[in-house]
Enzyme design. Structure first.
Site, short mmCIF file in Angstrom:
data_model
loop_
_atom_site.label_atom_id
_atom_site.label_comp_id
_atom_site.label_asym_id
_atom_site.label_seq_id
_atom_site.Cartn_x
_atom_site.Cartn_y
_atom_site.Cartn_z
CE LYS A 196 2.17 13.40 2.18
NZ LYS A 196 2.35 14.25 0.89
NE ARG A 206 -4.33 17.16 1.20
CZ ARG A 206 -4.87 16.28 1.81
NH1 ARG A 206 -6.15 16.20 1.91
NH2 ARG A 206 -3.91 15.15 2.09
CE LYS A 249 3.64 16.41 4.30
NZ LYS A 249 3.82 16.63 3.12
CB SER A 275 0.24 23.72 5.92
OG SER A 275 -0.55 22.42 5.73
C1 PBG Z 1 1.71 16.33 -1.62
C2 PBG Z 1 2.02 17.21 -0.26
C3 PBG Z 1 1.31 17.57 0.67
C4 PBG Z 1 2.21 18.37 1.48
C5 PBG Z 1 3.51 18.13 0.90
N1 PBG Z 1 3.51 17.45 -0.21
C6 PBG Z 1 -0.06 17.37 0.94
C7 PBG Z 1 -0.90 16.12 0.66
O1 PBG Z 1 -0.18 15.26 0.73
O2 PBG Z 1 -1.99 16.24 0.48
C8 PBG Z 1 1.67 18.86 2.90
C9 PBG Z 1 2.67 19.85 3.48
C10 PBG Z 1 1.98 20.80 4.34
O3 PBG Z 1 0.87 20.45 5.06
O4 PBG Z 1 2.41 21.78 4.81
N2 PBG Z 1 2.29 15.44 -2.25
#
Ligand code: PBG
Length: 325
Positions: A196, A206, A249, A275
């Protein structure tokens, strides 16, 4: 011209093109992320994600029913928690009567055959907007992992099928596996957010959760977009710690990472079409600059071609509708 090899012959007609097609999208491979928020008979559209809503728990059940009617069999649930319930250690994430576990219970009661993937991290519940405990400018790894284990257990007790640690703390997969096993949840799987990255493409998510970090960024736990070998190390550890599925991701800017993990590991690889990737296509389509449907299908196909067995995507519902017809 005298040439023996004419690759265009295999593209001559639609039927031939279909015969030689190497990659196919299937609704079976999709996980649909959905958002829940406290309330009754309400839904709120997320401004930076047109077509994606936060649903009150009752409405959410209708949404899920619609998804299941078009063949979606797996969802990933995220909670939007009101600011007054957030604190430094994300206590609400460990409340068995909280919005998240109670929503999981009501979904399972109604749709026992649906696969529910959960998210394990502190950020939806953290007053600091971080995935771990934030103290004196630092994220505390081991203290956080302890809490993540409790969150995972509560989610499993509520009926989760796949636990998705998205926090990027060290050692969390091993700890979660131990906690689940000690409590008899040997059949609950772990889909680990293995690689990630600290990505700007999470912005709209967010917004949806109102979970952006209040101070600093996530670079001491999420990975540097410049690194690929580090993803192999993370994957090796998650594999050894007992992850059932490894996730990359975001997806699009990291297709090479998907490919590398697919080559090296024998467990399924998932990719999260995040997203921001959704927002880019939606935004350009709204301006009339891109053909939304074609770009969406091409995008998901590329993720699959790179090696993803499973794709999490906000487009899942739209794609399932197209594949059904
Ligand atoms: C947080 C989390 C995030 C996403 C999924 N779980 C955002 C982050 O790490 O700030 C992002 C998913 C997306 O952008 O669609 N643990």
């Amino acid at each position: 011209m005298e040439i023996i090899r004419r690759p265009r012959r295999n593209r001559v007609s639609s039927a031939i093109r279909a015969l030689v097609e190497e990659t196919t999208l299937s609704t079976n491979d999709l996980i649909y992320p959905i958002f829940v928020q406290e309330g009754k008979q309400q839904q709120w559209e997320i401004a930076s994600m047109p077509g994606i809503y936060r649903f009150s728990p009752d409405r959410l059940l209708f949404e899920i029913e619609e998804c299941m009617n078009i063949g979606i069999r797996a969802i990933c649930l995220f909670p939007n928690i009101s600011e007054d319930k957030k604190d430094k250690i994300g206590s609400e994430g460990c409340n068995p009567e909280g919005l998240y576990p109670s929503t999981i219970r009501s979904i399972k009661a109604r749709f026992p055959e649906l696969c529910i993937m959960t998210d394990v991290a502190l950020d939806p519940y953290s007053s600091d907007g971080h995935d771990g405990i934030f103290r004196d400018g630092k994220i505390l790894n081991d203290e956080t992992v302890e809490i993540l284990g409790k969150m995972a257990l509560i989610q499993a007790e509520a009926g989760a099928d796949l636990i998705g640690p998205s926090d990027m703390m060290d050692g969390r997969v091993q700890h979660i596996r131990q906690v689940l096993d000690q409590h008899g949840f040997i059949d609950v799987g772990i889909i680990s957010y293995t690689a990630k990255y600290a990505s700007a493409f999470y912005g709209p998510f967010r917004d949806a959760l109102q979970s952006a970090p209040k101070q600093g960024d996530k670079k001491t736990y999420q990975m540097n977009p410049a690194n690929a070998k580090e993803a192999l190390l993370e994957a090796e550890l998650d594999f050894q710690e007992g992850a059932d599925i490894l996730m990359v991701k975001p997806a699009l800017a990291y297709l090479d990472i998907i490919y590398r993990l697919k080559e090296k590991f024998c467990i399924p690889i998932a990719a999260y079409n995040v997203s921001g990737e959704y927002a880019m296509i939606k935004g350009a389509a709204r301006l009339g600059w891109l053909d939304e449907q074609k770009c969406m299908l091409e995008t998901l196909l590329s993720i699959k071609r790179a090696g993803a067995d499973i794709i999490l995507s906000y487009f899942a519902k739209e794609v399932a509708l197209i594949l059904k017809h």
